[in-house]
Write a protein that holds these residues in place. Structure first.
Motif, mmCIF file in Angstrom:
data_model
loop_
_atom_site.group_PDB
_atom_site.id
_atom_site.type_symbol
_atom_site.label_atom_id
_atom_site.label_comp_id
_atom_site.label_asym_id
_atom_site.label_seq_id
_atom_site.Cartn_x
_atom_site.Cartn_y
_atom_site.Cartn_z
ATOM 1 N N ASP A 1 -15.107 -0.549 -0.961
ATOM 2 C CA ASP A 1 -15.489 0.119 0.130
ATOM 3 C C ASP A 1 -14.486 1.411 0.221
ATOM 4 O O ASP A 1 -15.025 2.421 0.830
ATOM 5 C CB ASP A 1 -15.248 -0.868 1.123
ATOM 6 C CG ASP A 1 -16.174 -2.039 1.242
ATOM 7 O OD1 ASP A 1 -17.260 -1.820 0.637
ATOM 8 O OD2 ASP A 1 -15.991 -3.303 1.751
ATOM 9 N N ILE A 2 -13.358 1.459 -0.138
ATOM 10 C CA ILE A 2 -12.527 2.545 0.029
ATOM 11 C C ILE A 2 -13.039 3.629 -0.720
ATOM 12 O O ILE A 2 -12.949 4.793 -0.193
ATOM 13 C CB ILE A 2 -11.095 2.183 -0.401
ATOM 14 C CG1 ILE A 2 -10.566 1.267 0.547
ATOM 15 C CG2 ILE A 2 -10.145 3.340 -0.420
ATOM 16 C CD1 ILE A 2 -8.974 0.654 0.263
ATOM 17 N N LEU A 3 -13.501 3.463 -1.668
ATOM 18 C CA LEU A 3 -13.926 4.551 -2.693
ATOM 19 C C LEU A 3 -15.118 5.040 -2.215
ATOM 20 O O LEU A 3 -15.549 6.309 -2.075
ATOM 21 C CB LEU A 3 -14.307 3.910 -4.198
ATOM 22 C CG LEU A 3 -12.994 3.550 -5.070
ATOM 23 C CD1 LEU A 3 -13.148 2.965 -6.276
ATOM 24 C CD2 LEU A 3 -11.808 4.999 -5.255
ATOM 25 N N GLN A 4 -16.241 4.073 -1.869
ATOM 26 C CA GLN A 4 -17.642 4.582 -1.624
ATOM 27 C C GLN A 4 -17.710 5.032 -0.238
ATOM 28 O O GLN A 4 -18.324 5.934 0.044
ATOM 29 C CB GLN A 4 -18.508 3.269 -2.118
ATOM 30 C CG GLN A 4 -18.420 3.027 -3.462
ATOM 31 C CD GLN A 4 -19.402 2.190 -3.961
ATOM 32 O OE1 GLN A 4 -20.486 2.144 -4.859
ATOM 33 N NE2 GLN A 4 -19.300 0.690 -3.436
ATOM 34 N N ALA B 1 -5.420 10.009 -5.158
ATOM 35 C CA ALA B 1 -4.291 10.513 -3.880
ATOM 36 C C ALA B 1 -5.015 10.488 -2.755
ATOM 37 O O ALA B 1 -4.331 10.037 -1.755
ATOM 38 C CB ALA B 1 -3.654 11.785 -4.486
ATOM 39 N N GLU B 2 -6.326 10.940 -2.620
ATOM 40 C CA GLU B 2 -6.676 10.752 -1.361
ATOM 41 C C GLU B 2 -6.994 9.583 -0.730
ATOM 42 O O GLU B 2 -7.184 9.639 0.565
ATOM 43 C CB GLU B 2 -8.297 11.477 -1.527
ATOM 44 C CG GLU B 2 -8.425 12.737 -1.954
ATOM 45 C CD GLU B 2 -8.246 12.905 -3.719
ATOM 46 O OE1 GLU B 2 -8.377 13.960 -4.059
ATOM 47 O OE2 GLU B 2 -8.071 11.920 -4.248
ATOM 48 N N ALA B 3 -6.873 8.344 -1.338
ATOM 49 C CA ALA B 3 -6.854 7.063 -0.666
ATOM 50 C C ALA B 3 -5.668 6.852 0.229
ATOM 51 O O ALA B 3 -5.803 5.963 0.866
ATOM 52 C CB ALA B 3 -7.146 6.092 -1.866
ATOM 53 N N LEU C 1 -4.168 8.346 -11.032
ATOM 54 C CA LEU C 1 -4.270 7.163 -9.743
ATOM 55 C C LEU C 1 -3.114 6.786 -8.990
ATOM 56 O O LEU C 1 -2.507 5.603 -9.371
ATOM 57 C CB LEU C 1 -4.992 5.940 -10.293
ATOM 58 C CG LEU C 1 -6.538 6.466 -10.890
ATOM 59 C CD1 LEU C 1 -7.021 5.120 -11.685
ATOM 60 C CD2 LEU C 1 -7.620 7.054 -9.817
ATOM 61 N N PRO C 2 -2.449 7.551 -8.153
ATOM 62 C CA PRO C 2 -1.043 7.546 -7.810
ATOM 63 C C PRO C 2 -1.069 6.299 -6.443
ATOM 64 O O PRO C 2 0.053 5.785 -6.413
ATOM 65 C CB PRO C 2 -0.750 8.638 -7.288
ATOM 66 C CG PRO C 2 -1.894 9.326 -6.967
ATOM 67 C CD PRO C 2 -2.923 8.898 -7.778
ATOM 68 N N PHE D 1 0.853 -1.025 -0.002
ATOM 69 C CA PHE D 1 0.058 0.098 0.068
ATOM 70 C C PHE D 1 1.021 1.266 0.022
ATOM 71 O O PHE D 1 1.726 1.369 0.878
ATOM 72 C CB PHE D 1 -1.041 0.195 1.130
ATOM 73 C CG PHE D 1 -1.892 1.234 1.068
ATOM 74 C CD1 PHE D 1 -2.925 0.935 0.288
ATOM 75 C CD2 PHE D 1 -1.675 2.141 2.156
ATOM 76 C CE1 PHE D 1 -3.760 2.175 0.155
ATOM 77 C CE2 PHE D 1 -2.649 3.242 1.997
ATOM 78 C CZ PHE D 1 -3.823 3.172 1.323
ATOM 79 N N SER D 2 0.922 2.048 -1.152
ATOM 80 C CA SER D 2 1.975 2.970 -1.407
ATOM 81 C C SER D 2 1.428 3.889 -2.193
ATOM 82 O O SER D 2 0.558 3.938 -3.046
ATOM 83 C CB SER D 2 3.291 2.357 -1.600
ATOM 84 O OG SER D 2 3.064 1.938 -3.148
ATOM 85 N N THR D 3 2.087 5.166 -2.092
ATOM 86 C CA THR D 3 1.914 6.347 -2.951
ATOM 87 C C THR D 3 3.202 6.708 -3.861
ATOM 88 O O THR D 3 4.165 7.172 -3.232
ATOM 89 C CB THR D 3 1.320 7.418 -2.289
ATOM 90 O OG1 THR D 3 0.052 7.088 -1.783
ATOM 91 C CG2 THR D 3 0.997 8.651 -3.272
#
Length: 267
Positions: free
Chosen positions: A179-182, A162-164, A138-139, A121-123
């Motif tokens: 679930d993360i998105l919604q 990026a907000e994720a 979608l980074p 799980f990285s950016t």
């Protein structure tokens, strides 16, 4: 897992095959093993007897045994695992392409709660994984392994806004991508574009799925869009072919041949 030796047919008390029959010996052995699977003597996931055991039990050659096992493997009844042996194939997992659902939700709808392992799980924009995910901005990269009965059957690579990144690794290990998105980001998904192809997995994926080098997998690629038309997710799912089936229903006749198009590369 213990190896079962219960493959003898009730019609042959000594377990031997009929060498005077017009039916080849390998076909007779394949029928015996198939009967054992149908009767439940050999269950889904069980290891079949070794080649040496089958040779001794039925008084046949190694070539005959291998022909029988290959026939059942081609028909999907058995699956060979490199360095481990031959096993009764498990019933394939399924996903209905006609409904709007995530990968994990599709499994849960079948009463299956898969085990998952968060691999990354990285950016990092420079490691976006595909030109498309970079172009879509979608980074955030999430990689997850899915397992059923302790065996890996899918690797999921998801690219998110990026907000994720604010979700954090701990929550990302528990939440499905949708679930993360919604639920977390409040994104309303309006549509998804999906493509499925047979592809050769890279060395990293084959290792994670315990497959032989250069093995082929089912590659499902999905790009989801919000109600504003902005891409909010791009996903690649590498699936062990023997373990998964995609299904869909359409109204009226389905014209397969006219719908076939050459591969246009990555979605």
């Amino acid at each position: 897992m213990a190896t079962s030796s219960r493959t003898s047919s009730s019609s042959g008390k000594d377990g031997k095959l009929n060498s005077s029959s017009a039916e080849p010996l390998y076909a007779q052995l394949a029928s015996r093993i198939d009967e054992a699977i149908s009767s439940g003597a050999l269950k889904s996931g069980d290891q079949v007897p070794s080649e040496a055991t089958l040779m001794e039990t039925y008084g046949i050659s190694r070539v005959t045994v291998r022909q029988a096992l290959q026939q059942l493997t081609r028909s999907g009844k058995l699956v060979a695992k490199r360095g481990k042996g031959t096993f009764v194939a498990r019933a394939p997992l399924q996903q209905d392409l006609g409904s709007f659902q995530g990968f994990k939700e599709a499994l849960r709808n079948q009463g299956i709660e898969p085990d998952t392992e968060l691999l990354e799980f990285s950016t990092s924009p420079s490691r976006s994984g595909t030109d498309l995910s970079a172009a879509l901005n979608l980074p955030v990269r999430l990689r997850r392994k899915y397992l059923v009965d302790g065996e890996a059957f899918a690797i999921v690579e998801a690219y998110l806004p990026a907000e994720a990144a604010a979700v954090g690794e701990a929550r990302a290990s528990e939440l499905a991508v949708y679930d993360i998105l919604q639920q977390v980001l409040g994104v309303q998904i309006s549509r998804s574009d999906v493509g499925i192809q047979c592809a050769r997995a890279n060395s990293k994926v084959t290792k994670e799925l315990s497959l032989a080098p250069r093995s082929h997998v089912l590659l499902m690629q999905r790009t989801s869009y919000s109600s504003s038309g902005t891409a909010c997710e791009h996903m690649r799912i590498y699936i062990v072919p023997e373990r998964y089936t995609f299904r869909m229903s359409v109204p009226g006749p389905l014209q397969i041949a006219s719908g076939i198009q050459p591969d246009q590369g990555s979605i």
